[in-house]
Design a protein around this motif. Structure first.
Motif, PDB file in Angstrom:
ATOM      1  N   LYS A 219       0.851  -1.204   0.000  1.00 38.82           N
ATOM      2  CA  LYS A 219       0.000   0.000   0.000  1.00 38.82           C
ATOM      3  C   LYS A 219       0.881   1.247   0.000  1.00 38.82           C
ATOM      4  O   LYS A 219       0.595   2.228  -0.679  1.00 38.82           O
ATOM      5  CB  LYS A 219      -0.921   0.012   1.220  1.00 38.82           C
ATOM      6  CG  LYS A 219      -1.950  -1.098   1.239  1.00 38.82           C
ATOM      7  CD  LYS A 219      -3.221  -0.732   0.509  1.00 38.82           C
ATOM      8  CE  LYS A 219      -4.129  -1.955   0.405  1.00 38.82           C
ATOM      9  NZ  LYS A 219      -5.309  -1.763  -0.410  1.00 38.82           N
TER      10      LYS A 219
ATOM     11  N   GLU B  66      -6.119  -0.041   7.496  1.00 37.31           N
ATOM     12  CA  GLU B  66      -6.131  -1.078   6.456  1.00 37.31           C
ATOM     13  C   GLU B  66      -6.304  -2.463   7.068  1.00 37.31           C
ATOM     14  O   GLU B  66      -5.654  -2.792   8.069  1.00 37.31           O
ATOM     15  CB  GLU B  66      -4.806  -1.026   5.684  1.00 37.31           C
ATOM     16  CG  GLU B  66      -4.769  -1.889   4.439  1.00 37.31           C
ATOM     17  CD  GLU B  66      -5.711  -1.413   3.337  1.00 37.31           C
ATOM     18  OE1 GLU B  66      -5.758  -0.201   3.064  1.00 37.31           O
ATOM     19  OE2 GLU B  66      -6.413  -2.256   2.768  1.00 37.31           O
ATOM     20  N   ASP B  67      -7.167  -3.248   6.463  1.00 38.54           N
ATOM     21  CA  ASP B  67      -7.303  -4.668   6.795  1.00 38.54           C
ATOM     22  C   ASP B  67      -7.489  -4.906   8.292  1.00 38.54           C
ATOM     23  O   ASP B  67      -6.845  -5.783   8.891  1.00 38.54           O
ATOM     24  CB  ASP B  67      -6.105  -5.455   6.227  1.00 38.54           C
ATOM     25  CG  ASP B  67      -6.131  -5.496   4.697  1.00 38.54           C
ATOM     26  OD1 ASP B  67      -7.120  -5.014   4.110  1.00 38.54           O
ATOM     27  OD2 ASP B  67      -5.170  -6.000   4.089  1.00 38.54           O
TER      28      ASP B  67
ATOM     29  N   ASP C 242     -10.528  -0.186   3.422  1.00 36.13           N
ATOM     30  CA  ASP C 242     -11.369  -1.322   3.005  1.00 36.13           C
ATOM     31  C   ASP C 242     -12.837  -0.944   3.006  1.00 36.13           C
ATOM     32  O   ASP C 242     -13.629  -1.500   2.248  1.00 36.13           O
ATOM     33  CB  ASP C 242     -11.126  -2.527   3.913  1.00 36.13           C
ATOM     34  CG  ASP C 242      -9.707  -2.992   3.767  1.00 36.13           C
ATOM     35  OD1 ASP C 242      -9.405  -3.678   2.795  1.00 36.13           O
ATOM     36  OD2 ASP C 242      -8.885  -2.601   4.614  1.00 36.13           O
TER      37      ASP C 242
ATOM     38  N   ASN D 128      -9.340  -0.843  -4.598  1.00 38.60           N
ATOM     39  CA  ASN D 128      -9.319   0.458  -3.932  1.00 38.60           C
ATOM     40  C   ASN D 128      -8.065   1.274  -4.223  1.00 38.60           C
ATOM     41  O   ASN D 128      -8.019   2.456  -3.891  1.00 38.60           O
ATOM     42  CB  ASN D 128      -9.604   0.336  -2.426  1.00 38.60           C
ATOM     43  CG  ASN D 128      -8.850  -0.785  -1.771  1.00 38.60           C
ATOM     44  OD1 ASN D 128      -7.811  -1.197  -2.258  1.00 38.60           O
ATOM     45  ND2 ASN D 128      -9.364  -1.283  -0.653  1.00 38.60           N
TER      46      ASN D 128
HETATM   47 MG    MG Z   1      -7.449  -4.065   2.300  1.00 41.01          MG
END
Ligand code: MG
Ligand code: NAD
Ligand code: LMR
Length: 489
Positions: free
Chosen positions: A169, A211-212, A237, A398
């Motif tokens: 990312k 994130e995540d 997300d 995304n």
């Molecule tokens: Mg993600």
């Protein structure tokens, strides 16, 4: 070999081959018969008896690799000496590093970049905290924060295992929008600890990209951080996915000529992404949604709603969806749907069930790395198919949103990312695909389209200015990022 060959399964095979004419050809033929495709062939060493070569081969998966290696070993003239998984090789030592923007070659350099000169800059910031945006990396730096609980569709794999995704990312932030991003993986799943930790590190950052982090904790963590911090907090997300899905749907409905209000939508997977996608679709005019979690369709007569054990976010969901209170799994409730949105896990949707969707059906199967239904199978039943996969047209990922969103927010120093900024971003992504370019296999721009992040950034910055929440007027981002350095003014 009908399976898709992929650079993800790219193997460099070191082969010792008899040094006689035609032997390399035999090896190439064996690889071809085993279904591998050959990329680079390099000569490593030559003796009178042998040549040593590195042959790079794309395969479908690890079993396919095995078949290719066995095919080479079966040749009397060749022998596999070693193999290198190129995806692992690329990750060796991590994918990013920190670099200095100014030289430290002389005593003068040192006395300005570090003590004693640096102390005057510290004092200036101490006197006016806001100057951190001017004289530190804060103005261009985002923390990518994960607790490793919902990493892609791999689930709760822990903070160390989440690092390759968070490094990835950070690469995407830099590559597409010149934003410096740091992967920060936390060894706690406790929302209180996560909130306290992110608050404590926030001074060095201009934005926080969560994130995540799995649902439902992600909703509470984001809300609390948004309330506490004066920099944008954005759970990728949820909102990145929602923005990109809406962008794809804006174009898909233009193509098939249906209004949002007329669509019947089934969302499978009511975690971070599924809930946020539903919310943005409702904001955009969709009225009829059925959501399925792992127990089936959610509604207000389901046992866990009635006995009060349903989570608050799913209670909200039950109250805003499935007015007919239909029961069953994804394959049951997909009957009569126009759009299937998958944000759950690998292969949860039997492809044949898609045959019962409406004419001009749209299937967005977005679980990573393996979608709910393979796009090749979905294409038998649906007019428009999109996935998170990069090796198939219409990749809904995304990455089309988050670099430009933060670029725009940092450029105008917006303290938050509002619903209107998200909608503006979705419209900007959709508008990259011109009216005359729209096709079933082109409803969303490529993730490599370099026009996307600047278009998203300027739409987001413009909306922040319109809403009066921009605290800096000048766009500094792309020019400065292109030049590789940002000057203090
Ligand atoms: Mg993600
Ligand atoms: N393409 C993209 O840009 C993109 C973006 C975000 C998430 N995703 C993918 O979406 C998936 C979910 O991500 P998330 O961040 O929302 O994770 P999450 O853990 O918050 O939510 C996943 C949800 O899916 C549910 N689920 C699992 N199996 C199911 C089944 N058989 N039927 C119904 N529901 C099921 C789980 O119960 C959970 O609620 C992952 O595969 C992720 O890779 C893709
Ligand atoms: O990481 C991605 O490629 C998309 C998304 O953030 C995911 O979690 O699957």
């Amino acid at each position: 070999m009908s399976a898709t060959l992929s650079a993800q399964y790219s193997l460099t095979i070191r082969v010792e081959i008899d040094h006689r004419p035609g032997m390399l050809g035999q090896v190439a033929t064996a690889i071809g018969h085993a279904g591998g495709t050959i990329g680079a062939v390099d000569l490593v060493d030559v003796t009178d008896a042998h040549t040593l070569r590195d042959i790079t081969v794309d395969a479908a998966d690890q079993d396919h690799w095995q078949g290719i290696l066995e095919a080479i070993e079966a040749l009397p003239s060749a022998h596999v000496v070693d193999t290198t998984d190129r995806t692992f090789l690329l990750h060796m030592g991590g994918k990013i590093e920190q670099r200095n923007k100014v030289p430290i070659a002389t005593r003068d350099d040192l006395s300005m970049a570090y003590t004693p000169g640096v102390a005057r800059v510290c004092s200036a910031i101490a006197a006016d905290r806001d100057k951190a945006f001017q004289y530190t990396i804060k103005r261009n730096t985002v923390a990518v924060v994960s607790d490793g609980t919902a990493v892609l569709g791999l689930g709760d794999i822990g903070p160390e295992a989440a690092m390759p995704v968070m490094e990835g990312k950070a690469m995407l932030f830099k590559e597409f929008a010149g934003v410096d991003a740091f992967p920060i993986c936390l060894a706690t799943k406790d929302p209180d600890e996560i909130v306290a930790t992110v608050r404590a590190i926030a001074p060095g950052f201009g934005g926080i990209n969560l994130e995540d982090i799995s649902a439902p904790r992600c909703f509470e963590i984001e809300e609390r951080l948004k309330a506490d911090l004066d920099i944008p907090v954005f759970h990728d997300d949820q909102h990145g996915t929602a923005i990109v899905t809406l962008a794809a749907l804006l174009n898909a409905t233009r193509l098939i000529g249906k209004e949002m209000v007329a669509l019947r939508v089934v969302v499978v997977g009511l975690g971070a992404a599924g809930v946020a996608v539903t919310k943005i679709l409702l904001e955009a005019g969709v009225e009829h949604v059925i959501g399925c979690d792992s127990r089936g369709a959610v509604h207000t007569e389901r046992g866990d709603y009635l006995d009060g054990s349903m989570t608050p976010i799913k209670r909200w969901y039950a109250e805003h969806s499935n007015p007919e209170r239909r029961d069953g799994g994804p394959a049951d409730v997909v009957d009569g749907a126009d759009l299937f949105v998958g944000l759950s896990g690998a292969r949860v949707m039997p492809p044949e069930a898609l045959a019962r969707m409406n004419r001009d059906a749209m299937v967005f199967a977005m679980a990573n790395p393996t979608p709910e239904v393979s796009p090749e199978e979905a294409a038998r039943y649906a007019r428009i198919v999109a996935t998170g996969r990069s090796d198939y047209p219409n990749q809904i990922n995304n990455v089309l949103a988050f670099p430009g969103i933060f670029r725009g927010a940092l450029d105008v120093r917006s303290p938050q990312i509002t619903e209107e900024m998200k909608l503006a971003a979705a419209r900007a992504i959709a508008a990259i695909v011109a009216e005359n370019e729209l096709r079933e296999d082109y409803i969303i721009p490529s993730v490599f389209n370099r026009d996307v992040a600047p278009a998203v950034a300027s739409a987001v910055a413009e909306e922040a200015r319109r809403a009066g929440i921009a605290t800096a007027g000048e766009q500094i981002g792309f020019a400065a990022a292109d030049a590789g350095r940002i000057h203090a003014i």
